[in-house]
Structures are given as structure tokens and as C-alpha cells.
Write an enzyme that holds these catalytic residues in place. Structure first.
Site, PDB file in Angstrom:
ATOM      1  N   LYS A  44       0.826  -1.217   0.000  1.00 11.32           N
ATOM      2  CA  LYS A  44       0.000   0.000   0.000  1.00 11.32           C
ATOM      3  C   LYS A  44       0.854   1.260   0.000  1.00 11.32           C
ATOM      4  CE  LYS A  44      -1.896   0.998   4.031  1.00 11.32           C
ATOM      5  NZ  LYS A  44      -2.724   0.704   5.200  1.00 11.32           N
ATOM      6  N   LYS A 169      13.818  -7.423   2.566  1.00  8.67           N
ATOM      7  CA  LYS A 169      14.425  -7.755   3.843  1.00  8.67           C
ATOM      8  C   LYS A 169      13.333  -7.894   4.914  1.00  8.67           C
ATOM      9  CE  LYS A 169      15.759  -4.122   6.591  1.00  8.67           C
ATOM     10  NZ  LYS A 169      14.832  -3.114   7.034  1.00  8.67           N
ATOM     11  N   TYR A 200      18.347   1.148   0.172  1.00  8.18           N
ATOM     12  CA  TYR A 200      19.403   2.160   0.194  1.00  8.18           C
ATOM     13  C   TYR A 200      20.245   2.109  -1.081  1.00  8.18           C
ATOM     14  CZ  TYR A 200      18.557   4.757   4.335  1.00  8.18           C
ATOM     15  OH  TYR A 200      17.989   5.645   5.206  1.00  8.18           O
ATOM     16  N   LEU A 201      20.317   0.958  -1.710  1.00 14.55           N
ATOM     17  CA  LEU A 201      21.082   0.847  -2.958  1.00 14.55           C
ATOM     18  C   LEU A 201      20.370   1.540  -4.124  1.00 14.55           C
ATOM     19  CD1 LEU A 201      22.428  -2.814  -2.768  1.00 14.55           C
ATOM     20  CD2 LEU A 201      23.630  -0.675  -2.279  1.00 14.55           C
ATOM     21  N   GLY A 202      19.128   1.968  -3.883  1.00 17.29           N
ATOM     22  CA  GLY A 202      18.398   2.705  -4.915  1.00 17.29           C
ATOM     23  C   GLY A 202      18.463   4.207  -4.697  1.00 17.29           C
ATOM     24  N   HIS A 261      21.597  -1.686   5.315  1.00 15.92           N
ATOM     25  CA  HIS A 261      21.853  -0.375   4.714  1.00 15.92           C
ATOM     26  C   HIS A 261      23.283   0.121   4.986  1.00 15.92           C
ATOM     27  CE1 HIS A 261      17.655  -0.746   4.228  1.00 15.92           C
ATOM     28  NE2 HIS A 261      17.252  -0.104   5.298  1.00 15.92           N
ATOM     29  N   ARG A 368      30.815   9.925   5.878  1.00 15.33           N
ATOM     30  CA  ARG A 368      31.764  10.992   6.205  1.00 15.33           C
ATOM     31  C   ARG A 368      33.174  10.416   6.262  1.00 15.33           C
ATOM     32  NH1 ARG A 368      30.904  15.924   9.165  1.00 15.33           N
ATOM     33  NH2 ARG A 368      28.720  15.319   9.199  1.00 15.33           N
ATOM     34  N   ARG A 391      25.947  13.458   1.777  1.00 20.19           N
ATOM     35  CA  ARG A 391      24.684  13.377   2.530  1.00 20.19           C
ATOM     36  C   ARG A 391      23.631  12.697   1.655  1.00 20.19           C
ATOM     37  NH1 ARG A 391      23.337  18.728   4.593  1.00 20.19           N
ATOM     38  NH2 ARG A 391      22.064  18.915   2.750  1.00 20.19           N
TER      39      ARG A 391
HETATM   40  P1  NDP Z   1      29.586  19.172  12.543  1.00 22.07           P
HETATM   41  O1  NDP Z   1      30.926  19.647  12.893  1.00 22.07           O
HETATM   42  O2  NDP Z   1      28.389  19.763  13.177  1.00 22.07           O
HETATM   43  O3  NDP Z   1      29.520  17.601  12.787  1.00 22.07           O
HETATM   44  C1  NDP Z   1      30.536  16.778  12.352  1.00 22.07           C
HETATM   45  C2  NDP Z   1      30.343  15.392  12.907  1.00 22.07           C
HETATM   46  O4  NDP Z   1      30.551  15.434  14.299  1.00 22.07           O
HETATM   47  C3  NDP Z   1      28.996  14.779  12.697  1.00 22.07           C
HETATM   48  O5  NDP Z   1      29.225  13.420  12.364  1.00 22.07           O
HETATM   49  C4  NDP Z   1      28.339  14.871  14.057  1.00 22.07           C
HETATM   50  O6  NDP Z   1      27.504  13.786  14.388  1.00 22.07           O
HETATM   51  C5  NDP Z   1      29.506  14.777  14.971  1.00 22.07           C
HETATM   52  N1  NDP Z   1      29.229  15.414  16.249  1.00 22.07           N
HETATM   53  C6  NDP Z   1      28.390  16.430  16.528  1.00 22.07           C
HETATM   54  N2  NDP Z   1      28.427  16.716  17.831  1.00 22.07           N
HETATM   55  C7  NDP Z   1      29.315  15.863  18.380  1.00 22.07           C
HETATM   56  C8  NDP Z   1      29.793  15.656  19.696  1.00 22.07           C
HETATM   57  N3  NDP Z   1      29.351  16.385  20.708  1.00 22.07           N
HETATM   58  N4  NDP Z   1      30.707  14.679  19.893  1.00 22.07           N
HETATM   59  C9  NDP Z   1      31.144  13.939  18.863  1.00 22.07           C
HETATM   60  N5  NDP Z   1      30.731  14.099  17.614  1.00 22.07           N
HETATM   61  C10 NDP Z   1      29.827  15.036  17.372  1.00 22.07           C
HETATM   62  O7  NDP Z   1      29.535  19.341  10.971  1.00 22.07           O
HETATM   63  P2  NDP Z   1      28.598  18.824   9.823  1.00 22.07           P
HETATM   64  O8  NDP Z   1      29.465  18.393   8.723  1.00 22.07           O
HETATM   65  O9  NDP Z   1      27.643  17.822  10.328  1.00 22.07           O
HETATM   66  O10 NDP Z   1      27.843  20.151   9.365  1.00 22.07           O
HETATM   67  C11 NDP Z   1      26.999  20.885  10.245  1.00 22.07           C
HETATM   68  C12 NDP Z   1      25.693  21.215   9.568  1.00 22.07           C
HETATM   69  O11 NDP Z   1      25.885  21.985   8.395  1.00 22.07           O
HETATM   70  C13 NDP Z   1      24.981  19.963   9.162  1.00 22.07           C
HETATM   71  O12 NDP Z   1      23.627  20.074   9.510  1.00 22.07           O
HETATM   72  C14 NDP Z   1      25.153  19.941   7.681  1.00 22.07           C
HETATM   73  O13 NDP Z   1      24.125  19.273   7.015  1.00 22.07           O
HETATM   74  C15 NDP Z   1      25.199  21.425   7.334  1.00 22.07           C
HETATM   75  N6  NDP Z   1      25.885  21.622   6.065  1.00 22.07           N
HETATM   76  C16 NDP Z   1      25.126  21.603   4.960  1.00 22.07           C
HETATM   77  C17 NDP Z   1      25.680  21.720   3.726  1.00 22.07           C
HETATM   78  C18 NDP Z   1      24.797  21.655   2.557  1.00 22.07           C
HETATM   79  O14 NDP Z   1      23.583  21.602   2.698  1.00 22.07           O
HETATM   80  N7  NDP Z   1      25.315  21.610   1.383  1.00 22.07           N
HETATM   81  C19 NDP Z   1      27.114  21.892   3.533  1.00 22.07           C
HETATM   82  C20 NDP Z   1      27.841  21.864   4.762  1.00 22.07           C
HETATM   83  C21 NDP Z   1      27.236  21.722   5.979  1.00 22.07           C
HETATM   84  P3  NDP Z   1      25.928  13.885  14.692  1.00 22.07           P
HETATM   85  O15 NDP Z   1      25.319  13.526  13.400  1.00 22.07           O
HETATM   86  O16 NDP Z   1      25.671  12.888  15.728  1.00 22.07           O
HETATM   87  O17 NDP Z   1      25.566  15.260  15.127  1.00 22.07           O
HETATM   88  C1  BG6 Z   2      13.917   0.326   6.666  1.00 22.47           C
HETATM   89  C2  BG6 Z   2      13.857   0.061   8.145  1.00 22.47           C
HETATM   90  O1  BG6 Z   2      14.713  -0.639   6.030  1.00 22.47           O
HETATM   91  O2  BG6 Z   2      14.464   1.621   6.440  1.00 22.47           O
HETATM   92  C3  BG6 Z   2      13.060   1.130   8.847  1.00 22.47           C
HETATM   93  O3  BG6 Z   2      13.239  -1.199   8.359  1.00 22.47           O
HETATM   94  C4  BG6 Z   2      13.579   2.511   8.494  1.00 22.47           C
HETATM   95  O4  BG6 Z   2      13.117   0.947  10.259  1.00 22.47           O
HETATM   96  C5  BG6 Z   2      13.692   2.656   6.984  1.00 22.47           C
HETATM   97  O5  BG6 Z   2      12.678   3.471   9.013  1.00 22.47           O
HETATM   98  C6  BG6 Z   2      14.349   3.961   6.604  1.00 22.47           C
HETATM   99  O6  BG6 Z   2      14.247   4.179   5.235  1.00 22.47           O
HETATM  100  P1  BG6 Z   2      14.380   5.640   4.634  1.00 22.47           P
HETATM  101  O7  BG6 Z   2      14.393   5.430   3.161  1.00 22.47           O
HETATM  102  O8  BG6 Z   2      13.182   6.402   5.105  1.00 22.47           O
HETATM  103  O9  BG6 Z   2      15.637   6.207   5.171  1.00 22.47           O
END
Ligand code: NDP
Ligand code: BG6
Length: 513
Positions: A44, A169, A200-202, A261, A368, A391
């Protein structure tokens, strides 16, 4: 010639030739797509809507029929009513929508009943040129019924055209059960008939990983242990079990997301260059990476389970154990951070950090690469490590965090980014949904973005001892608050293995004209 001037089958033919080469094995131009489990949630929410989008956009072969099969006694009208809310239909679509449903039919029957499948076969053969049509069977069902269904399909529903089976899956719940399932399926169908979906492969950016790595000169030479300090693969969701606790509690986040994934993304990041883009050349390289990973030990793992946030609103107030579909004493992890090592010449010693969780602070899936420090620093420790981030969602982007001279009269380093945000770079391009690409691939006979049985076996080999230990020893997950970043212990683990987080990076949205 413009796309508008082509008929649907010409578009399909062109797409197929452009992307996949000619489909030699096609015995017939008529195709029947059979959805087993047509009354269910997946059908669905995903399968019918995807078929409709492909039909509406003219991407399916002209003569394609859709047949639903399930236990419930339903009509096509019932299916339509159930699926419409997910189909994104506009006023202009009404003619096309009627055409789509006119190609649909539905049959009820039992999954373990040979007679039901004889009837299904008779129905498929009764469709125009149905007896020799190519048949695609989508198993949108729990694996508990795969055994009966696949046996019955093989015994009663095969055609002279080609027959392909799409499997969802979870493919088992550990190495042994997955092996049993694989052995059963491969006793009935050849590997080139089995399409194991990992959606995720799609996804656009997951597919882009190979082009990014192997279509550019700049990344190849630095994509290794001499330059990469660690690789972080992340999946975060801002909602919890949401009534899916019955399924989720039996599986947990490692089986639900990490085994499939995240390990699939890891193999695309870590693999060597395949000899070509042929499906098996790519999958040969992916499986080699998985073979280089030793089973994970508990010391490289942090598990978590969310609890309600007393200051939160609505759902956020409820912890995992408050979900009525979850047993009160459940130890099932809803969050996991795991560190793996790919023990080969390219990656020896580089931690691959896999992080996934539900009820976290945001929706995000990304890859990353954090690079090592610049040797011989001349900037008084003011340079941060470079990071390349792909991303996957939301808002597809690739950005490279790097140092530049602070603009103006300064001569000091400042962190910024090279930013390829898809929304601004490819404004008018509509990216297809993962299921659209994958279902189209099945029509075209392209298995590159599907999981081969040996990949599946290796993925389970890596995680099964950990899963068994967690269950046998009833390891308690660490509580974390709904809407947080997960347990602090996970940050401690990634810091310990070498990921560096400075907390100084601030992304400033670029000015738009
Ligand atoms: P950050 O420095 O915020 O984060 C880098 C990494 O560190 C992430 O993996 C994050 O994980 C992790 N982290 C955050 N807090 C902690 C912590 N307290 N201890 C350990 N690890 C930590 O940089 P980002 O590269 O994530 O960028 C920041 C924001 O800017 C993001 O939202 C990003 O999407 C945005 N951005 C967008 C761009 C675009 O749209 N083109 C380009 C560049 C940046 P966690 O995921 O857990 O927070
Ligand atoms: C599925 C998991 O494979 O992927 C779900 O079973 C999860 O728990 C989902 O929510 C996430 O998929 P997407 O495409 O929304 O990131």
C-alpha cells in the site's frame, strides 16, 4: 527527438539501452508484475504507488499488467482506496490513473495452498498474451511465508518468458537462518532470477558513491589508510517504533538498519575499483571488502534504547518501553554504534564507524570521511581536519570541509566548504524514489543494485556473533532521551578510535541571488 515525441515503450527502450544495454533474454514484450501480499502495508505504501509513478511517467513497457495476491478477499477498488493516499495523484492524472487501474486485477488465495497458485497461474495466463509474458513476483510479505510461497511459485507459476523474484528484507535474522532461506531460494531459482532489495542501494547518493570515487582523479590517490583517519556511516531517524514494535522488537536496530543499509554503504566506500560496471564485477568487489572484516566484539559497540523526554511533546514523551507493541522488559537496542576494521592493504587500521538509531535529534543518512591532520603544521594548530561528506538524505549534498584563507586583510586559516547541494545545483531535476529505480532495474534485468547471496552471508557473518551475545547475555542498552544524539558513551567510543570532533564548524547557508 524530444522525450514527449516518443511513445512509452520507445522511452523505455531508450532508457534500457542507455542505462543497461539490450535485454537479450526477453522472450516477450508483455510483462506481469505480481504483488504477493497485496493487502499489506508495504504494498500500500510503497509498491503500488511506485508502480503507478513508473506507469504515469511512461517508464514501464507498454503491455504491463499488475496482479495483486493475498489472503484477504479484496477487489481492485479496495486496493485503490487503500493506496490512493500514498500515490500523489493530481487532477491531470485522472485519465492515466484509470488506465493504470484498468491493468490491475486481484486474486485471493492461501500462501501454502497449491490450488491457490494454480488459480493464480490460470489468471496470469488468461491475461492478453499472459501465458508467455515475463513475470515479476514481488514478495511483499514476512519471511515466515517465503518458503511456501517460493515453492508454490516455482511449481505452479513459471512462464516461458523470464521469471524474476523480488525479495524484501529481512533476509533471515542471523547467519544460520539467512543461510537456510538462501539455500531454499537457490534450490528453486538461479541467482540471476533473485532480486534481494536493499532500498538504500536505490538512493541517488548511494549510487553516486561509485561515480564519485572512480570517475574522478582527485579522490582515488587519497582514498586510503595514509590519508583517511576514519570513516563514519550514519543513519538517524527522529521518530521511534511508532507502533511497529511487534516487528522491530524481534529484530532491533542492528538487524533493521546496520546489517543491510550501513554495511552496503560501507562496501561501496571501501571496495576496490571493479573491472567494469557489470553487476557481478561490482558485487565481486563489494563482497571482497566484507570478507576482510572480522566479526565485531562487544568492546567495539555501544547500544542504546530511548526513553521518553519528560519535557518533550506528544510522541517524544514516550520511551521505547512505553510503546504498547513492545514488551515491558525488552532489551532490544534502538541505537547502536559499532566500529569495524577492513583488514586489507588499503584500509588496515582505519576505523569504520557505523552509527544508527531511532528517536534521535534529526533525520540524516550520510557517509563521512575524516582525513588525517596536515603533517608539519605551520598555522599554530588552527587547522581542522578535512572532511568529505556525502549526505544521502535529507537534501542530497556532497561537501568537502576544508581550510581557506580568511577573506580580507587577514592571513589566517578559516574552515569553509566546497559545497555541491543538489537542490541548488540541479534545480529542475526530479530525483526518482529508490523503489522506482530498483523496480525499473528488475524490469531491465540489472542486478547491480541488488544484494547477492554471498554479500548477504558475509554481512551476517560479521554481526551474528555480536547479536547472539547480546541476546544470550541480555546486555542492557544504555538509556538515551528521545530527541537527543544518543548515549554519550557512543561519542566516547568514536573519540577513542580516532574520530575528532572540534565543535567549531558552523555552516553558513550561501547567499542566493
Ligand atoms: P559538525 O561539525 O556539526 O559535525 C561533524 C560530525 O561530528 C557529525 O558526524 C556529528 O555527528 C559529529 N558530532 C556532533 N556533535 C558531536 C559531539 N558532541 N561529539 C562527537 N561528535 C559530534 O559538521 P557537519 O558536517 O555535520 O555540518 C553541520 C551542519 O551543516 C549539518 O547540519 C550539515 O548538514 C550542514 N551543512 C550543509 C551543507 C549543505 O547543505 N550543502 C554543507 C555543509 C554543511 P551527529 O550527526 O551525531 O551530530
Ligand atoms: C527500513 C527500516 O529498512 O528503512 C526502517 O526497516 C527505516 O526501520 C527505513 O525506518 C528507513 O528508510 P528511509 O528510506 O526512510 O531512510
Amino acid at each position: 527527438m524530444s522525450v514527449e515525441a516518443l511513445t512509452r515503450s520507445e522511452v523505455f527502450g531508450q532508457l534500457r539501452r542507455d542505462l543497461y544495454g539490450d535485454e537479450q533474454s526477453s522472450h516477450s514484450n508483455t510483462h506481469i508484475f505480481i504483488i504477493l501480499g497485496a493487502s499489506g502495508d508495504l504494498a500500500k505504501k510503497k509498491i503500488y504507488p511506485t508502480l503507478w509513478w513508473l506507469f504515469r511517467d511512461g517508464l514501464l513497457p507498454e503491455e504491463t499488467y499488475f496482479v495483486g495476491f493475498a489472503r484477504s478477499k479484496l477487489t481492485v477498488e479496495d486496493i485503490k482506496t487503500a493506496c490512493l493516499p500514498n500515490m500523489k495523484v493530481t487532477d491531470e492524472d485522472s485519465e492515466s490513473l484509470s488506465a493504470f487501474f484498468s491493468k490491475n486485477s486481484y486474486l485471493s488465495g492461501r500462501y501454502d495452498d497449491a490450488e491457490s497458485f494454480s488459480q493464480l497461474n490460470a489468471h496470469l495466463s488468461s491475461l492478453p498474451r499472459g501465458a508467455n509474458a515475463n513475470r515479476l513476483f514481488y514478495l511483499a510479505l514476512p519471511p515466515s511465508v517465503y518458503h511456501d510461497i517460493s515453492s508454490n511459485l516455482k511449481a505452479h507459476c513459471m512462464t516461458q518468458g523470464w521469471n524474476r523474484v523480488i525479495v524484501e528484507k529481512p533476509f533471515g535474522r542471523d547467519l544460520q537462518s539467512s543461510h537456510q532461506l538462501s539455500a531454499h531460494l537457490s534450490s528453486l531459482f538461479s541467482e540471476d532470477q533473485i532480486y534481494r532489495i536493499d532500498h538504500y542501494l536505490g538512493k541517488e547518493m548511494v549510487q553516486n558513491l561509485m561515480v564519485l570515487r572512480f570517475g574522478n582523479r582527485i579522490f582515488g590517490p587519497i582514498w586510503n589508510r595514509n590519508n583517511v583517519a576514519c570513516v563514519v556511516l550514519t543513519f538517524k531517524e527522529p521518530f521511534g517504533a511508532q507502533g511497529r514494535g511487534g516487528y522491530f522488537d524481534d529484530f532491533g536496530i542492528i538487524r533493521d538498519v546496520m546489517q543491510n543499509h550501513l554495511l552496503q554503504m560501507l562496501s561501496l566506500v571501501a571496495m576496490e575499483k571493479p573491472t567494469s560496471t557489470a553487476s557481478d564485477d561490482v558485487r565481486d568487489e563489494k563482497v571482497k571488502v566484507l570478507k576482510c572484516i572480522a566479526p565485531v566484539g562487544l568492546s567495539d559497540v555501544v547500544l542504546g534504547q530511548y526513553v521518553g523526554d519528560p519535557d518533550g511533546e506528544g510522541e517524544a514523551k514516550r520511551g521505547y518501553l512505553d510503546d504498547p507493541t513492545v514488551p515491558n522488559d525488552s532489551h532490544t537496542p534502538t541505537f547502536a554504534t559499532v566500529v569495524l576494521y577492513v583488514q586489507n592493504e588499503r584500509w588496515d587500521g582505519v576505523p569504520f564507524i557505523l552509527r544508527c538509531g531511532k528517536a534521535l535529534n534529526e533525520r540524516k543518512a550520510e557517509v563521512r570521511l575524516q582525513f588525517t591532520d596536515v603533517p608539519g603544521d605551520i598555522f599554530d594548530l588552527r587547522c581542522q581536519r578535512n572532511e568529505l561528506v556525502v549526505r544521502v538524505q535529507p537534501d542530497e549534498a556532497i561537501y568537502l570541509k576544508m581550510m581557506t584563507k580568511k577573506p580580507g586583510v587577514f592571513f589566517s586559516p578559516e574552515e569553509t566548504e566546497l559545497d555541491l547541494t543538489y537542490r541548488s545545483r540541479y534545480k529542475d531535476v526530479k530525483l526518482p524514489d529508490a523503489y522506482e529505480r530498483l523496480i525499473l532495474d528488475v524490469f531491465c534485468g540489472n542486478q547491480m543494485h541488488f544484494v547477492r547471496s554471498d554479500e548477504l552471508r558475509e554481512a551476517w557473518r560479521i554481526l551474528t556473533p555480536l547479536l547472539h551475545q547480546i541476546e544470550k547475555e541480555k546486555i542492557s542498552p544504555i538509556p538515551y532521551i528521545y530527541g537527543s544524539r544518543g548515549p554519550n558513551e557512543a561519542d566516547d567510543l568514536v573519540r577513542r578510535v580516532g574520530f575528532r570532533y572540534e565543535g567549531r564548524y558552523k555552516w553558513v547557508k550561501p547567499h542566493t541571488a
